[in-house]
Design a protein around this motif. Structure first.
Motif, PDB file in Angstrom:
ATOM      1  N   MET A 125       0.826  -1.204   0.000  1.00 10.36           N
ATOM      2  CA  MET A 125       0.000   0.000   0.000  1.00 10.36           C
ATOM      3  C   MET A 125       0.858   1.250   0.000  1.00 10.36           C
ATOM      4  SD  MET A 125      -3.272  -0.880   2.455  1.00 10.36           S
ATOM      5  CE  MET A 125      -2.281  -1.376   3.883  1.00 10.36           C
ATOM      6  N   GLY A 126       1.969   1.237   0.741  1.00  8.92           N
ATOM      7  CA  GLY A 126       2.857   2.395   0.752  1.00  8.92           C
ATOM      8  C   GLY A 126       3.476   2.673  -0.601  1.00  8.92           C
ATOM      9  N   ALA A 127       3.783   1.603  -1.365  1.00  9.20           N
ATOM     10  CA  ALA A 127       4.348   1.804  -2.697  1.00  9.20           C
ATOM     11  C   ALA A 127       3.340   2.410  -3.660  1.00  9.20           C
ATOM     12  CB  ALA A 127       4.850   0.463  -3.248  1.00  9.20           C
ATOM     13  N   ALA A 128       2.051   2.204  -3.394  1.00 13.82           N
ATOM     14  CA  ALA A 128       1.005   2.744  -4.267  1.00 13.82           C
ATOM     15  C   ALA A 128       0.601   4.159  -3.881  1.00 13.82           C
ATOM     16  CB  ALA A 128      -0.225   1.831  -4.244  1.00 13.82           C
ATOM     17  N   GLN A 129       1.106   4.691  -2.764  1.00 14.18           N
ATOM     18  CA  GLN A 129       0.724   6.015  -2.274  1.00 14.18           C
ATOM     19  C   GLN A 129       1.810   7.035  -2.575  1.00 14.18           C
ATOM     20  OE1 GLN A 129      -1.642   4.165   1.632  1.00 14.18           O
ATOM     21  NE2 GLN A 129      -0.066   5.728   1.876  1.00 14.18           N
ATOM     22  N   GLU A 130       1.385   8.260  -2.862  1.00 17.15           N
ATOM     23  CA  GLU A 130       2.338   9.343  -3.038  1.00 17.15           C
ATOM     24  C   GLU A 130       2.883   9.805  -1.690  1.00 17.15           C
ATOM     25  OE1 GLU A 130       0.748  12.496  -5.356  1.00 17.15           O
ATOM     26  OE2 GLU A 130      -0.189  11.167  -6.829  1.00 17.15           O
ATOM     27  N   LYS A 131       2.030   9.846  -0.689  1.00 15.94           N
ATOM     28  CA  LYS A 131       2.421  10.183   0.672  1.00 15.94           C
ATOM     29  C   LYS A 131       2.006   9.041   1.579  1.00 15.94           C
ATOM     30  CE  LYS A 131       3.744  14.385  -0.474  1.00 15.94           C
ATOM     31  NZ  LYS A 131       5.169  14.841  -0.399  1.00 15.94           N
TER      32      LYS A 131
ATOM     33  N   TYR B 175       0.743   9.048   4.415  1.00 17.41           N
ATOM     34  CA  TYR B 175      -0.478   9.307   5.179  1.00 17.41           C
ATOM     35  C   TYR B 175      -1.681   9.562   4.273  1.00 17.41           C
ATOM     36  CZ  TYR B 175       1.210  14.017   4.108  1.00 17.41           C
ATOM     37  OH  TYR B 175       1.689  15.124   3.466  1.00 17.41           O
ATOM     38  N   LEU B 176      -1.520   9.421   2.940  1.00 17.87           N
ATOM     39  CA  LEU B 176      -2.616   9.640   2.015  1.00 17.87           C
ATOM     40  C   LEU B 176      -2.940   8.337   1.274  1.00 17.87           C
ATOM     41  CD1 LEU B 176      -1.688  13.111   0.427  1.00 17.87           C
ATOM     42  CD2 LEU B 176      -3.402  12.630   2.196  1.00 17.87           C
ATOM     43  N   PRO B 177      -3.931   7.588   1.755  1.00 22.42           N
ATOM     44  CA  PRO B 177      -4.303   6.347   1.057  1.00 22.42           C
ATOM     45  C   PRO B 177      -4.939   6.653  -0.296  1.00 22.42           C
ATOM     46  CG  PRO B 177      -5.861   6.813   2.819  1.00 22.42           C
ATOM     47  CD  PRO B 177      -4.750   7.821   2.961  1.00 22.42           C
ATOM     48  N   ARG B 178      -4.886   5.685  -1.177  1.00 21.82           N
ATOM     49  CA  ARG B 178      -5.449   5.846  -2.525  1.00 21.82           C
ATOM     50  C   ARG B 178      -6.407   4.690  -2.804  1.00 21.82           C
ATOM     51  NH1 ARG B 178      -0.707   6.757  -6.702  1.00 21.82           N
ATOM     52  NH2 ARG B 178      -2.454   7.559  -7.934  1.00 21.82           N
ATOM     53  N   PRO B 179      -7.566   4.680  -2.171  1.00 24.57           N
ATOM     54  CA  PRO B 179      -8.479   3.540  -2.301  1.00 24.57           C
ATOM     55  C   PRO B 179      -9.030   3.350  -3.701  1.00 24.57           C
ATOM     56  CG  PRO B 179      -9.553   5.351  -1.153  1.00 24.57           C
ATOM     57  CD  PRO B 179      -8.117   5.733  -1.293  1.00 24.57           C
ATOM     58  N   LEU B 180      -8.965   4.367  -4.552  1.00 22.83           N
ATOM     59  CA  LEU B 180      -9.472   4.230  -5.907  1.00 22.83           C
ATOM     60  C   LEU B 180      -8.449   3.623  -6.867  1.00 22.83           C
ATOM     61  CD1 LEU B 180     -11.417   7.623  -6.307  1.00 22.83           C
ATOM     62  CD2 LEU B 180     -12.282   5.384  -5.576  1.00 22.83           C
ATOM     63  N   GLN B 181      -7.222   3.431  -6.402  1.00 25.21           N
ATOM     64  CA  GLN B 181      -6.185   2.829  -7.229  1.00 25.21           C
ATOM     65  C   GLN B 181      -6.180   1.311  -7.040  1.00 25.21           C
ATOM     66  OE1 GLN B 181      -4.333   4.444  -9.490  1.00 25.21           O
ATOM     67  NE2 GLN B 181      -5.410   6.330  -8.960  1.00 25.21           N
ATOM     68  N   LEU B 182      -6.087   0.579  -8.150  1.00 23.78           N
ATOM     69  CA  LEU B 182      -6.168  -0.875  -8.086  1.00 23.78           C
ATOM     70  C   LEU B 182      -4.981  -1.476  -7.340  1.00 23.78           C
ATOM     71  CD1 LEU B 182      -7.841  -3.304  -8.911  1.00 23.78           C
ATOM     72  CD2 LEU B 182      -6.589  -3.371 -11.078  1.00 23.78           C
ATOM     73  N   ASP B 183      -3.776  -0.935  -7.527  1.00 21.45           N
ATOM     74  CA  ASP B 183      -2.613  -1.482  -6.830  1.00 21.45           C
ATOM     75  C   ASP B 183      -2.716  -1.250  -5.325  1.00 21.45           C
ATOM     76  OD1 ASP B 183      -2.430   1.213  -7.170  1.00 21.45           O
ATOM     77  OD2 ASP B 183      -0.328   1.238  -7.810  1.00 21.45           O
ATOM     78  N   TRP B 184      -3.352  -0.150  -4.911  1.00 15.26           N
ATOM     79  CA  TRP B 184      -3.571   0.070  -3.484  1.00 15.26           C
ATOM     80  C   TRP B 184      -4.595  -0.922  -2.941  1.00 15.26           C
ATOM     81  CZ3 TRP B 184      -7.289   1.170   0.123  1.00 15.26           C
ATOM     82  CH2 TRP B 184      -6.850   1.666   1.353  1.00 15.26           C
TER      83      TRP B 184
END
Length: 408
Positions: free
Chosen positions: A333-339, A341-350
Motif C-alpha cells: 500500500m505504501g508503494a502505491a501512495q504518493e504520501k 499518510y494519504l491512502p489511494r483507495p481508488l487505485q487498483l494497486d492500493w
C-alpha cells in the motif's frame, strides 16, 4: 562329324526340341501370373504431395504461433485500453510465464483457493459434524494445506524476484512536457557500475562528487530524453524516478537486465529503501515461516498433544508468518501512495495491498486465537482462517487482473 540338315518348306515353322522362341508379351504375362500383379504407382501428382507438405508446415507454424501468443505474449509498457470482460478473458488465455508479476498473482490465487478449501474442511466439523466424510481429516485437510503452502512458497519467491527486478524492465514518464525514457543496462554493465561505485566509496577525495552525480549513476539506469538533449542533472533524474506517472515494469525472466540476487552494493544503493522490494522480501520470509506451521500440522509429523510443541512449533510460526504477510501488505500500500499518510483507495494497486492486509490479519488471528485454548476462540480462529483466505484470494485475483492490463 556329320551335320544334320533340316529342310523346311516355305510357310512352315520348324521348332527345335531344345529351344523355343517366346514373345515379350507372353513373358510379361507369365511373370504377372507368378506374382499376381505389379505394385501400382501412388495415385497422386508431385503438386498434390507439395500441397500436403505445405499444409503440414502451415499447421505446425500456426500451432507455434498460438503457443507463443499464449505463453510468450508481447507486453506493453502502457496499459491496454480494453473492457473489463476482455481483460478477464485474457487472464485465462494469456499465460506470460516470463513475467514474475504474473507468477506472483497466479500462484497466490491458486494457493489462496486451496487455503479457502482447507479452512472449509476445518470449519465443517465444528458447525456441521454430520457433513464429515471419509478421508477428510487424513487427506483433504492436510493435503489442501500442504499444496497451498507450497504454492505460497513459490509465490513468495517470485515476489522477491519481482521486487528485485521491478525497475529493471524500463519505464516511460512525462516531465514538464518532455518524454523521459529509462534505458536498461545489461547485467555486465551493472556489475561494472557496482565495481566503480565501490572504488568511489573507498576514495576520500571523490566523496563529494559521489554524493551528487556518481551516486545516482550507480543507483539507477541512465535517462535519455527522446525529444531533447541527454538528461544529466541530478534534479531531473530524481524527479523522473519519483514521478507517480511512471509505469514501472519488472524485467522479464531471461532478459539481460534480469537478476536473481543483488550484490551488496546494489542492495545498499538501490533496494534497501525500495518499498516494492521490501514487500517481496518480507512476503517471501513470511511464506518460509508459515511453512513450518503447515509441516508440523501434518498428521504424524509432530506430537501436537504436547503443549510446548503445539505452541512453539505450530502456533508461533503460523502467527508470525501472518504478521510478516501484514507487513508486506503495508509495504504494498505504501508503494502505491504518493504520501504515506494519504491512502489511494481508488487505485487498483492500493486495493491489492489492502485486501492482502485483511487476509494477513486473518492468517495472524488464525494462529494467535488458539493460544487461550477456549472453544469460542478456537472457532473464531478457524473463521479467521476462512475469511482471511478469501480476502487474500481477492487481492491475488486483483493483482492478476492488473498484470493482464499490459497484454493486448
Amino acid at each position: 562329324m556329320d551335320s544334320q540338315v533340316h529342310e523346311r518348306s516355305p510357310g512352315t515353322t520348324i521348332r527345335s526340341s531344345t529351344t523355343s522362341t517366346i514373345s515379350f508379351e507372353e513373358s510379361l504375362h507369365g511373370i504377372e501370373q507368378e506374382h499376381e500383379q505389379f505394385t501400382q504407382w501412388p495415385a497422386f501428382t508431385v503438386e498434390e504431395d507439395y500441397k500436403k507438405r505445405f499444409n503440414r508446415n502451415t499447421i505446425m507454424s500456426t500451432a507455434a504461433a498460438v503457443s507463443t501468443s499464449i505463453f510468450f505474449p508481447t507486453r506493453s509498457h502502457e496499459p491496454v485500453d480494453t473492457t473489463i470482460l476482455r481483460r478477464i478473458g485474457r487472464m485465462f488465455t494469456r499465460l506470460p510465464i516470463r513475467n514474475v508479476s504474473w507468477l506472483v498473482a497466479s500462484l497466490f490465487s491458486i494457493g489462496s483457493a486451496l487455503f479457502v478449501a482447507n479452512a472449509f474442511f476445518l470449519l465443517l466439523p465444528l458447525i456441521a459434524p454430520q457433513t464429515d466424510f471419509a478421508g477428510e481429516v487424513a487427506y483433504a485437510t492436510p493435503g489442501s494445506s500442504v499444496f497451498g503452502t507450497l504454492l505460497f512458497s513459490f509465490g513468495g519467491w517470485a515476489g522477491w524476484l519481482e521486487g528485485l527486478n521491478w525497475k529493471r524492465g524500463g519505464a516511460a514518464t512525462t516531465l514538464e512536457g518532455v518524454t523521459i525514457e529509462v534505458l536498461e543496462l545489461s547485467a555486465k554493465e551493472r556489475k561494472l557500475k557496482d565495481e566503480e561505485a565501490v572504488q568511489e566509496t573507498t576514495s576520500t577525495s571523490d566523496s563529494d562528487s559521489d554524493s551528487t552525480t556518481g551516486s545516482f549513476a550507480s543507483r539507477q539506469p541512465p535517462l535519455h530524453l527522446t525529444d531533447g538533449p541527454r538528461a544529466t542533472t541530478q534534479q531531473l533524474a530524481d524527479e523522473a524516478m519519483a514521478s507517480p506517472t511512471a509505469t514501472w515494469q519488472p524485467a522479464l525472466i531471461g532478459d539481460d537486465a534480469f537478476i536473481w540476487w543483488p550484490t551488496m552494493q546494489q542492495y545498499r544503493r538501490v533496494y534497501w529503501n525500495e518499498k516494492t522490494f521490501n514487500a517481496g522480501l518480507t512476503q517471501w520470509l513470511g511464506t518460509i515461516v508459515f511453512a513450518v506451521a503447515t509441516i508440523t500440522a501434518v498428521p504424524g509429523v509432530a506430537d501436537l498433544t504436547n503443549t510446548n510443541i503445539f505452541y512453539y512449533a505450530n502456533l508461533l510460526p503460523a502467527t508470525f508468518g501472518g504478521f510478516l504477510f501484514l507487513i508486506a501488505a503495508i509495504f504494498q500500500m505504501g508503494a502505491a501512495q504518493e504520501k504515506w499518510y494519504l491512502p489511494r483507495p481508488l487505485q487498483l494497486d492500493w486495493q491489492i495491498g489492502f485486501w492482502n492486509a485483511i487476509g494477513s490479519v486473518g492468517f495472524t488471528l488464525a494462529g494467535a486465537l488458539f493460544y487461550p485454548g477456549t472453544a469460542a476462540l478456537s472457532l473464531q480462529a478457524t473463521l479467521a482462517s476462512f475469511w482471511g483466505s478469501w480476502a487474500y484470494l481477492i487481492g491475488s485475483l486483483l493483482q492478476w487482473y492488473l498484470v493482464m492490463g499490459n497484454y493486448p
